[in-house]
Write a protein that holds these residues in place. Structure first.
Motif, mmCIF file in Angstrom:
data_model
loop_
_atom_site.group_PDB
_atom_site.id
_atom_site.type_symbol
_atom_site.label_atom_id
_atom_site.label_comp_id
_atom_site.label_asym_id
_atom_site.label_seq_id
_atom_site.Cartn_x
_atom_site.Cartn_y
_atom_site.Cartn_z
ATOM 1 N N ALA A 532 0.837 -1.210 0.000
ATOM 2 C CA ALA A 532 0.000 0.000 0.000
ATOM 3 C C ALA A 532 0.870 1.258 0.000
ATOM 4 N N ASP A 533 1.951 1.264 0.794
ATOM 5 C CA ASP A 533 2.864 2.414 0.816
ATOM 6 C C ASP A 533 3.539 2.592 -0.542
ATOM 7 N N PHE A 534 3.897 1.470 -1.174
ATOM 8 C CA PHE A 534 4.542 1.522 -2.485
ATOM 9 C C PHE A 534 3.588 2.134 -3.509
ATOM 10 N N ALA A 535 2.321 1.710 -3.482
ATOM 11 C CA ALA A 535 1.328 2.241 -4.424
ATOM 12 C C ALA A 535 1.137 3.736 -4.227
ATOM 13 N N GLN A 536 1.110 4.187 -2.968
ATOM 14 C CA GLN A 536 0.947 5.617 -2.701
ATOM 15 C C GLN A 536 2.181 6.399 -3.132
ATOM 16 N N HIS A 537 3.355 5.822 -2.929
ATOM 17 C CA HIS A 537 4.592 6.463 -3.400
ATOM 18 C C HIS A 537 4.555 6.639 -4.919
ATOM 19 N N ASN A 538 4.080 5.613 -5.625
ATOM 20 C CA ASN A 538 4.038 5.663 -7.090
ATOM 21 C C ASN A 538 2.939 6.576 -7.615
ATOM 22 N N ALA A 539 2.050 6.995 -6.755
ATOM 23 C CA ALA A 539 1.066 8.011 -7.146
ATOM 24 C C ALA A 539 1.679 9.404 -7.064
ATOM 25 N N ARG A 540 2.838 9.524 -6.375
ATOM 26 C CA ARG A 540 3.509 10.823 -6.231
ATOM 27 C C ARG A 540 4.729 10.958 -7.136
ATOM 28 N N GLN A 541 5.479 9.855 -7.304
ATOM 29 C CA GLN A 541 6.732 9.896 -8.057
ATOM 30 C C GLN A 541 6.851 8.686 -8.981
ATOM 31 N N ILE A 542 7.777 8.798 -9.935
ATOM 32 C CA ILE A 542 7.992 7.707 -10.887
ATOM 33 C C ILE A 542 8.997 6.708 -10.327
ATOM 34 N N THR A 543 8.693 5.434 -10.518
ATOM 35 C CA THR A 543 9.573 4.344 -10.111
ATOM 36 C C THR A 543 9.939 3.520 -11.336
ATOM 37 N N ARG A 544 11.204 3.118 -11.398
ATOM 38 C CA ARG A 544 11.668 2.210 -12.449
ATOM 39 C C ARG A 544 12.133 0.911 -11.813
ATOM 40 N N VAL A 545 11.684 -0.228 -12.380
ATOM 41 C CA VAL A 545 12.093 -1.544 -11.896
ATOM 42 C C VAL A 545 12.800 -2.258 -13.039
ATOM 43 N N TYR A 546 13.936 -2.910 -12.736
ATOM 44 C CA TYR A 546 14.727 -3.551 -13.778
ATOM 45 C C TYR A 546 15.089 -4.977 -13.357
ATOM 46 N N PRO A 547 15.411 -5.848 -14.317
ATOM 47 C CA PRO A 547 15.727 -7.248 -14.002
ATOM 48 C C PRO A 547 17.003 -7.389 -13.179
ATOM 49 N N SER A 548 17.055 -8.464 -12.427
ATOM 50 C CA SER A 548 18.222 -8.776 -11.602
ATOM 51 C C SER A 548 19.462 -8.966 -12.464
ATOM 52 N N GLY A 549 20.612 -8.561 -11.911
ATOM 53 C CA GLY A 549 21.870 -8.757 -12.605
ATOM 54 C C GLY A 549 22.251 -10.221 -12.742
ATOM 55 N N LEU A 550 21.590 -11.093 -11.985
ATOM 56 C CA LEU A 550 21.843 -12.524 -12.092
ATOM 57 C C LEU A 550 21.235 -13.120 -13.357
ATOM 58 N N ARG A 551 20.391 -12.366 -14.036
ATOM 59 C CA ARG A 551 19.763 -12.856 -15.271
ATOM 60 C C ARG A 551 20.734 -12.657 -16.439
ATOM 61 N N THR A 552 21.820 -13.410 -16.422
ATOM 62 C CA THR A 552 22.826 -13.252 -17.473
ATOM 63 C C THR A 552 22.318 -13.715 -18.837
ATOM 64 N N ASP A 553 21.224 -14.494 -18.844
ATOM 65 C CA ASP A 553 20.635 -14.929 -20.113
ATOM 66 C C ASP A 553 19.637 -13.913 -20.656
ATOM 67 N N SER A 554 19.561 -12.751 -20.017
ATOM 68 C CA SER A 554 18.625 -11.684 -20.407
ATOM 69 C C SER A 554 17.172 -12.141 -20.339
ATOM 70 N N SER A 555 16.873 -13.019 -19.391
ATOM 71 C CA SER A 555 15.480 -13.406 -19.163
ATOM 72 C C SER A 555 14.762 -12.268 -18.441
ATOM 73 N N ASN A 556 13.457 -12.417 -18.264
ATOM 74 C CA ASN A 556 12.652 -11.355 -17.670
ATOM 75 C C ASN A 556 11.896 -11.834 -16.438
ATOM 76 N N PHE A 557 11.492 -10.896 -15.602
ATOM 77 C CA PHE A 557 10.597 -11.177 -14.487
ATOM 78 C C PHE A 557 9.178 -10.816 -14.914
ATOM 79 N N CYS A 558 8.198 -11.321 -14.181
ATOM 80 C CA CYS A 558 6.804 -11.013 -14.515
ATOM 81 C C CYS A 558 6.496 -9.569 -14.117
#
Length: 745
Positions: A532-558
């Motif tokens: 809930a806090d994360f959702a409210q934060h994202n209503a105020r500011q922009i957030t970027r989420v990126y794949p883990s550095g362990l994904r050396t095969d360039s796979s993706n997360f959901c």
């Protein structure tokens, strides 16, 4: 005579030059000197060439675009050797590599460029009926192995295997005899069309047609109006719409004049865009584009420069072209010091190849607004020295010119971010900044120190060990500060990288233009502990989420988990096909594919608590499939297809159901099975239809899929036109379904 896809092409000098053939050099590298004779065949469907060991060919239908000049990595690397006016690139659909060719003269290059453009435009202008005719024509040519213009029953039996169907031989023989009007034991082209129509007769469509037909032969406009009202739930405009559909899809002029629709017209309507599961109203630009940037999901790419894995993969400007063509609006550029004072782009501390920063920016300048006119954000991971940062800043200004946003749009420090509408045609730089926008007019130092807490530093921490890296990259990773030049800092306007401390700190001290980046693991941890806090934060500011550095095969997360709490920039590896990119393509397929989707109101209000409305209960009757592709090229291999329907959204809405499988039939399998779901928050839900080939012993093979936002679904009898693993069309492969959505009491 069978329909020919290029029969309508007017005589063209360029096509005649292509048919005469040309000696072209295939450019692969500075060392490769291969010349081949390329020739467009008379049917205009293939380009044949002879290699050192065999005759080969390319299908012109597989060519997506032709590019002129130095617009590929190969040509950019040998730009001094081949004059741009003699160079062109054929771009193929899917993941097939491009073909870079050099002509003997500029005139010959132009002939091939114009000729290919003519063929591509002709294919793009074809209607659905013409595309189906082309498909039938291709089948006939495949069956006619000795090329005598007719096919025997033996050839038909082989064709049925190629068409993904194991038909009873007696039944096939009966259809063959009925189609053999000439009684020669062979089918000519027109007889084959008759055979194909009998073979693929849609019993389920005929029954539906007759249910609403007053005379059993045609649909009057009143019959069609009743069907649209009762089944398609288009009551508000059904009378006017019925007449429009008759004029649009009925092939018979007589029927049109009588305001009636035949079974052929009815089938054409059902397989058209009007009969698609995706509401055409939602495919146009229908959303409010005047809200602040923070209120939109933004199509975002990670490691955009990579075409393969992030350990040894190839870097290429093609990654930027393909991402922009798919509507991506946030591109990642990892910048490092290059030789001769030229900044380069690659995945640092790895064996990935390098491309020039200036080539990336030139590519962005050319392709940024071809698919969407809304703003492009360049997420710059800056690992360059102060000297090369100055080069970067100058290149950005020189190449992008007026497209580059260099000041706030009104000259004032913003209290809220501007909208996509206000930033149309602009390219924004996202990166580190010395100070904030409040100090734009102050006497800033030539350079300053900024925190090194960003995507790259966290990626390196959870990525590779130094032992696995190139020897020249075994450097200290403990730097906490980095020198940043004023020239580059000043180009960061509305997208300043800001380290995230906690939600309270961000609420009190955060600026509208601050953007915090999280690895997928960190984002998941926050969602689990404080959604809930994360959702409210994202209503105020922009957030970027990126794949883990362990994904050396360039796979993706959901990405769905991140969208559920309003994260705007969920960056995925666009080069990696699969479920995750299907969801991304599905979400951004609405709103004219402009790369911006307005978040649901519940995720735009920082004070409002999440309270889902009454659930909707979709009933999905999976009726049949049509012309499903083979997954194994062996002649005798035929699919056993089944359909899986997947719902993605809030955890309470996640669900999966499957039909049974049909043995040995990829041509016209019929399931007639109803699947039932409950969706509590439809505005966040995506629905994915997957067709797979059942295998008892091994993993099921993927056949095709289609993903659509739940809110964009049309009720009624609808066709779903399947896409490949790469997201390209598999037409005429489709599913036929009946959708009924009710609101729970």
């Amino acid at each position: 005579i069978l329909f020919h896809p290029f029969s309508g092409v007017k005589p063209d000098v360029s096509l005649e030059i292509m048919k005469a053939g040309s000696v072209l050099r295939k450019a692969k590298s500075r060392m490769w000197r291969g010349h081949r004779h390329y020739k467009l065949q008379d049917d205009c469907k293939t380009i044949a060439y002879k290699s050192s060991w065999a005759m080969n060919s390319y299908s012109t239908c597989d060519v997506e675009a032709v590019r002129e000049g130095h617009e590929s990595d190969v040509f950019l690397s040998v730009a001094d050797e081949y004059p741009p006016e003699r160079c062109f690139t054929l771009v193929f659909r899917g993941r097939r590599g491009n073909l870079d060719l050099v002509a003997e003269s500029a005139e010959e290059a132009q002939a091939w460029i114009r000729g290919m453009q003519t063929l591509i435009e002709n294919l793009q202008s074809m209607g659905e009926s013409e595309k189906l005719d082309q498909w039938i024509s291709d089948l006939f040519l495949k069956a006619d192995r000795n090329k005598d213009g007719r096919i025997s029953f033996k050839e038909v039996r082989r064709l049925l295997k190629l068409m993904n169907m194991d038909m009873n031989e007696d039944h096939a023989s009966s259809l063959f005899r009925m189609a053999d009007k000439s009684q020669t034991g062979f089918l000519g082209s027109e007889e084959f069309v008759h055979f194909y129509k009998m073979l693929t007769q849609r019993k389920e469509v005929v029954e539906l047609f007759q249910e609403y037909s007053s005379d059993g032969q045609t649909l009057s406009h009143c019959d069609l109006e009743e069907f649209l009202r009762e089944e398609q739930l288009e009551g508000d405009r059904s009378q006017e719409h019925a007449l429009e559909l008759i004029q649009r899809y009925e092939p018979s002029d007589t029927a049109k004049a009588n305001h009636t629709m035949s079974i052929d017209g009815f089938l054409m309507y059902l397989t058209s865009a009007d009969g698609s599961i995706f509401n055409s109203e939602d495919q146009r630009l229908y959303q409010d584009m005047t809200q602040p940037l923070k209120h939109y999901f933004i199509s975002s790419s990670h490691n955009t420069y990579l075409l393969e894995d992030q350990l040894k993969g190839r870097s290429s400007v093609e990654g930027y072209i393909q991402a922009l063509k798919r509507g991506c609006r946030c591109l990642e550029i990892d910048c490092w010091d290059g030789s001769s004072g030229e900044p380069v782009v690659y995945h640092g501390h790895t064996f990935t190849s390098k491309i020039l920063f200036k080539d990336v920016i030139n590519t962005v300048a050319k392709y940024a607004f071809k698919t969407s006119e809304y703003p492009v954000i360049l997420s710059i991971e800056n690992r360059c020295s102060v000297e090369q940062q100055k080069v970067m800043a100058q290149l950005l200004k020189d190449i992008l010119g007026d497209m580059l946003l260099r000041t706030t749009i009104d000259g004032k420090v913003p209290s809220v971010l501007p909208s996509p509408e206000e930033l149309k045609g602009k390219i924004l730089v996202k990166g580190k900044k010395i100070g904030g926008l409040e100090s734009l007019d102050a006497d800033n130092p030539v350079s300053g120190e900024v925190s090194d807490e960003d995507d790259s530093s966290e990626l390196r921490r959870d990525s590779l060990t130094t032992e696995s890296l190139p020897s020249d990259s075994k450097v200290s990773r403990c730097k906490s500060k980095q020198s940043l030049t004023k020239e580059l800092s000043d180009l960061v306007i509305y997208c300043k990288n800001e380290h995230f401390n906690n939600f309270e700190h961000a609420r009190i001290h955060g600026k509208p233009y601050d953007i915090s980046s999280f690895s997928e693991s960190k984002a998941r941890k926050i969602i689990k502990e404080a959604a809930a806090d994360f959702a409210q934060h994202n209503a105020r500011q922009i957030t970027r989420v990126y794949p883990s550095g362990l994904r050396t095969d360039s796979s993706n997360f959901c990405p769905q988990d991140m969208w559920n709490v309003g994260c705007q920039m969920v960056a995925l590896n666009f080069q990696t096909a699969g479920l995750e990119m299907d969801l991304n393509d599905g979400l951004f397929s609405q709103n004219n594919r402009c790369g911006y989707v307005l978040k649901p109101e519940i995720l735009r209000n920082s004070e409002q608590q999440f309270n889902p409305d009454k659930p909707q209960d979709p009933l999905i009757q999976v009726i049949s499939g049509q012309q499903l592709p083979k997954v194994n090229n062996k002649v005798g291999s035929i699919v056993d297809p089944f359909v899986r329907v997947e719902i993605y959204g809030l955890p309470a809405d996640q669900a999966t159901q499957e039909t049974s499988y049909i043995e040995n039939n990829g041509l016209n399998p019929c399931w007639n099975e109803t699947l039932e779901f409950a969706v509590h928050t439809p505005e966040l839900a995506l629905i994915r239809f997957v067709v797979e080939d059942y295998d008892m012993a091994t993993k099921n093979d993927f056949i095709g899929q289609y993903t659509v936002p739940f809110s964009c679904i049309q009720s009624g009898y609808r066709h779903i036109h399947l896409l490949s693993k790469d997201g390209t069309s598999l037409r005429p492969s489709s599913l036929f379904v009946n959708i009924n959505i009710t609101e729970a009491s």
